[in-house]
Write an enzyme that holds these catalytic residues in place. Sequence first.
Site, mmCIF file in Angstrom:
data_model
loop_
_atom_site.group_PDB
_atom_site.id
_atom_site.type_symbol
_atom_site.label_atom_id
_atom_site.label_comp_id
_atom_site.label_asym_id
_atom_site.label_seq_id
_atom_site.Cartn_x
_atom_site.Cartn_y
_atom_site.Cartn_z
ATOM 1 N N ASP A 166 -19.828 -15.606 -3.015
ATOM 2 C CA ASP A 166 -20.059 -15.603 -4.461
ATOM 3 C C ASP A 166 -19.121 -14.592 -5.099
ATOM 4 O O ASP A 166 -18.786 -13.555 -4.499
ATOM 5 C CB ASP A 166 -21.499 -15.223 -4.776
ATOM 6 C CG ASP A 166 -22.478 -16.331 -4.408
ATOM 7 O OD1 ASP A 166 -22.023 -17.460 -4.153
ATOM 8 O OD2 ASP A 166 -23.694 -16.040 -4.369
ATOM 9 N N ASP A 200 -6.787 -18.320 12.125
ATOM 10 C CA ASP A 200 -5.846 -18.060 11.037
ATOM 11 C C ASP A 200 -4.765 -17.102 11.530
ATOM 12 O O ASP A 200 -5.059 -15.965 11.921
ATOM 13 C CB ASP A 200 -6.588 -17.458 9.844
ATOM 14 C CG ASP A 200 -5.764 -17.473 8.561
ATOM 15 O OD1 ASP A 200 -4.535 -17.706 8.652
ATOM 16 O OD2 ASP A 200 -6.343 -17.264 7.481
ATOM 17 N N GLU A 257 -22.758 -27.516 -2.303
ATOM 18 C CA GLU A 257 -22.784 -26.367 -3.217
ATOM 19 C C GLU A 257 -24.032 -26.394 -4.082
ATOM 20 O O GLU A 257 -24.377 -27.405 -4.691
ATOM 21 C CB GLU A 257 -21.544 -26.410 -4.112
ATOM 22 C CG GLU A 257 -21.183 -25.081 -4.729
ATOM 23 C CD GLU A 257 -20.523 -24.133 -3.736
ATOM 24 O OE1 GLU A 257 -21.210 -23.173 -3.326
ATOM 25 O OE2 GLU A 257 -19.364 -24.345 -3.376
ATOM 26 N N TYR A 315 -23.755 -30.527 26.741
ATOM 27 C CA TYR A 315 -24.275 -29.383 27.486
ATOM 28 C C TYR A 315 -23.444 -28.128 27.246
ATOM 29 O O TYR A 315 -23.893 -27.014 27.506
ATOM 30 C CB TYR A 315 -24.351 -29.699 28.981
ATOM 31 C CG TYR A 315 -23.052 -29.653 29.722
ATOM 32 C CD1 TYR A 315 -22.651 -28.501 30.396
ATOM 33 C CD2 TYR A 315 -22.206 -30.748 29.764
ATOM 34 C CE1 TYR A 315 -21.455 -28.446 31.078
ATOM 35 C CE2 TYR A 315 -21.012 -30.709 30.449
ATOM 36 C CZ TYR A 315 -20.642 -29.560 31.101
ATOM 37 O OH TYR A 315 -19.443 -29.509 31.766
ATOM 38 N N ASN A 358 -17.174 -19.496 1.127
ATOM 39 C CA ASN A 358 -18.510 -19.589 0.537
ATOM 40 C C ASN A 358 -19.026 -18.289 -0.053
ATOM 41 O O ASN A 358 -20.233 -18.114 -0.226
ATOM 42 C CB ASN A 358 -19.522 -20.082 1.588
ATOM 43 C CG ASN A 358 -20.706 -20.782 0.957
ATOM 44 O OD1 ASN A 358 -20.676 -21.161 -0.215
ATOM 45 N ND2 ASN A 358 -21.775 -20.957 1.734
ATOM 46 N N HIS A 389 -5.093 -21.741 0.530
ATOM 47 C CA HIS A 389 -4.714 -21.029 1.748
ATOM 48 C C HIS A 389 -4.826 -22.004 2.917
ATOM 49 O O HIS A 389 -5.762 -22.814 2.978
ATOM 50 C CB HIS A 389 -5.613 -19.817 1.981
ATOM 51 C CG HIS A 389 -5.274 -19.040 3.221
ATOM 52 N ND1 HIS A 389 -3.981 -18.663 3.524
ATOM 53 C CD2 HIS A 389 -6.046 -18.588 4.245
ATOM 54 C CE1 HIS A 389 -3.975 -18.001 4.672
ATOM 55 N NE2 HIS A 389 -5.223 -17.956 5.136
ATOM 56 N N GLU A 398 -27.480 -24.124 1.284
ATOM 57 C CA GLU A 398 -26.268 -23.334 1.033
ATOM 58 C C GLU A 398 -26.624 -21.933 0.543
ATOM 59 O O GLU A 398 -26.021 -20.937 0.968
ATOM 60 C CB GLU A 398 -25.397 -24.062 0.003
ATOM 61 C CG GLU A 398 -24.044 -23.405 -0.236
ATOM 62 C CD GLU A 398 -24.041 -22.516 -1.471
ATOM 63 O OE1 GLU A 398 -23.099 -21.708 -1.627
ATOM 64 O OE2 GLU A 398 -24.990 -22.621 -2.278
ATOM 65 N N TRP A 451 6.005 -12.595 0.740
ATOM 66 C CA TRP A 451 5.481 -13.151 -0.503
ATOM 67 C C TRP A 451 6.169 -12.509 -1.716
ATOM 68 O O TRP A 451 5.658 -12.593 -2.822
ATOM 69 C CB TRP A 451 3.977 -12.909 -0.578
ATOM 70 C CG TRP A 451 3.177 -13.771 0.356
ATOM 71 C CD1 TRP A 451 2.566 -14.952 0.061
ATOM 72 C CD2 TRP A 451 2.906 -13.528 1.734
ATOM 73 N NE1 TRP A 451 1.939 -15.466 1.176
ATOM 74 C CE2 TRP A 451 2.127 -14.606 2.227
ATOM 75 C CE3 TRP A 451 3.251 -12.520 2.630
ATOM 76 C CZ2 TRP A 451 1.681 -14.714 3.541
ATOM 77 C CZ3 TRP A 451 2.815 -12.617 3.950
ATOM 78 C CH2 TRP A 451 2.037 -13.699 4.398
ATOM 79 N N CYS A 497 1.591 -18.964 4.397
ATOM 80 C CA CYS A 497 0.441 -19.491 5.130
ATOM 81 C C CYS A 497 0.667 -20.872 5.721
ATOM 82 O O CYS A 497 0.259 -21.136 6.859
ATOM 83 C CB CYS A 497 -0.797 -19.471 4.242
ATOM 84 S SG CYS A 497 -0.722 -20.558 2.796
#
Length: 829
Positions: free
Chosen positions: A503, A461, A550, A624, A501, A438, A555, A343, A379
């Site tokens: 904060d 990832d 959101e 199942y 997700n 990403h 959530e 990078w 990525c």
Amino acid sequence: MPGERLTVRRASEVGRFPGAAPPTRVEVSIQKQEKKREDGGCRRWFRKICPCCCKRQNSSSYDVTDKVELKVPSPTPPPVISPEPTKPKPENGEAKEMEGIPTFLKMKLKVCSVDLLSSRTGQNRKEHHTDLYHGDELIIRRGQTFQMEMELNRPYDPDTDKILLELKTGPLPLVSKGTHVIIPLVDHLEDGRWEAKITEQSDNKIKLSVNSPANAVVGLYGFTVTSRHVKNETANTHNPDKNIVIVFNPWCEEDTVFLDDEEQRKEYVLNDTGRIYYGTEKQIGARTWNFGQFHEGILEACLFILEKSDMPPSGRGDPINVVRVISAMINVQDDLGVLVGNWSGNYSDGVSPAAWSSSVEILRKYHSTGGEPVKYGQCWVFSGVTTTVLRCLGIPARSVTNFQSAHDTDVSLTTDVYFDEKMEPIDELNSDSVWNFHVWNDCWMARPDLPPGNGGWQAVDSTPQETSQGTFCCGPASLSAIRSGHVYLKHDAPFVFAEVNSDKIYWQRNLDGTFSQVHSEKKAVGHCISTKAVGSDDREDITYLYKHPEGSEEERIAVETASRYGSKPEVYSAPIAEDVCVEVKMDGEGPRIGSDAQLRIVVKNMSSQPRRATLHSQAAVMYYTGVLKNAIKKDQILVELLPNEGLIEWVLPYQQYQDQLVDQAALMMTLSGRVTETKQVLANQMTFRLRTPDLKITPIGEAVVGKEMSAKITFTNPLPRTLKGVLFRVEGLGLQKGHEVVVGDVGGHSTVTLTEHFIPTQPGTRKLVASLDCKQLSQVHGVADIVLAGSGGGLANKTMSQKTTVFGTIIIKDYQCFENRSKADRSGT
């Protein structure tokens, strides 16, 4: 009349007959009046039954050369012919056993050639969906039968000959590890095991159908065939010098990677091109990427990656292990994997990550250099190569882009920004970051290692960001677990949850050196999560798979649930009290298929004060394996709770699930909510199934070996709709052979009565087992114990074991549908 002598030397006689002496010089006298030399009757006969050992001179398939020299007869006396050494006489039993057996059957059975039928246009590759792979070697998917043909040196006799197929993979193949597979010949193939069956036989040629289990180790196998006589310990091994490649099978229901949608299989397994998204959430760009999983050399490169990893070959049967290893092997860290990340902006000694548009060149270069890492990747390159490798190995996969993607470095499950007392950023503490975008991957599989409901799409990832158990890899992490905030489930769910997700929390340093939370952003990360749509080049937004809408209460509950397992659980205020509990109960054995499903939601207020809560309920159809198919009912319930218990009746109407169920008729009920007064989070999950009816089996008559008796099998259709193509399977060891009875269509709520007539052959307690096969209704079966008294005579038992009587009558709705009686010959009983 004087003749000429021919000296015949046969260069390849050794080994054609067991125990044959070395080739000798033979003189044959041929009269001049003969116009041509013809093969003798014995030789013609032998050539006919053993073509692979006795070819004509013009055959190029075998190295058999006849050299003929003209010799003038000499007056010397004829050579003395030594008598053949006396052979040991066989034992009396063996001699009797060999009497009447044709001479050619006394020869050792040998395999002359094997055809794996591996052509790209052939039956095997077409049926296994591997015809797109380059090359003509045999590539099969596990859990599915494949065919092969063999040519032997003589006809195969199932009574005296043994043939075993052997497959070996890895440096130290072991039967106990599943890396050395010994495949026997059987009369009937059964699912879930390695077996082979002869399906065709013509003279010296046989055709085999070979079955593999759905959990077989994937990889490159060496293949050999061993043949021998049942009374001869010496075996002949034929090595056709051909390999077999086994990959995962998304078309097989028993395979962990089974994907129950043909259009999705075409997209996520067979499509060799795709789209990868980049940019910002307001300016989303797209680029085409050639995955090329079927291109020349790519399968070899993917197998090379597996070989180069530290994963033992026995671990390659589990897609969870394979995906985790691939995640580590695509980056250079730890194990000199495929790509070097860069990078810095300086790519002078390699290729700029933005210049790549295909995985093919990268993988072929890595393989051709013996595993030298390729420069450079970022990525989207890591993701593109991962998609290629997983699809090549048979695991459904796709590239996924997350805009405003957080990178949590301290497992706090928040994106933290630190300021000093003057609200200046503290750079040395601000290690968390938010990327414009990403790219990672989703792969599809069941998760038997996790609680039910966590199968399906899994995040993986390969970009090296943080270590997982000491290695730079990430996943597979269940999207269902991430969505619910269940970050305690493996693998690496906390990291992926934070990416989509978390904060963003702002902290200010106090004068005493501690930090106080001064602000938070609840919608800062995880926007427009994107992948290529199935069957088109459109962008599909899959944010809903990673998190609830959101700002919704679900959530927020997920965020607070996840934070409790992070390094800063105090970020969100703890509830004032936790005095309300919720659970789901069902009456008796549970709801039955064909009717409305009723459950009881029990909410208990254990405080002395009234409580209010909002509950969100969801019912989803589940395989199942724990993979959720889709949600079929969602509700929001407002609950007013007085002290002690509250009760809610929950109903799932038949009309809402009648066309949605899959095998096992299983569903998952998920509850979540919050208590208004205390902010306590409520959550509960329960799996249940809609019970199917049993087949009722009633024995009729005296149960005695050798004496005809009956059993009545009764079934009532529980659905208000017609069942199409109903078929019964009936079997009883010692009672009668397994067979099928075709019933046809059965109307809604109709009753079918089948009467089976049979003659038992073995005394003792025997079980008569029956099952119903129908597309609209599964898991319907029944059993009856029948205690049989002996007949008192061995002759009757013996006779009956040779031929079992099976004939029956079917009644539907009290009238006769059809009768099929085929009485067996009972002479001598």
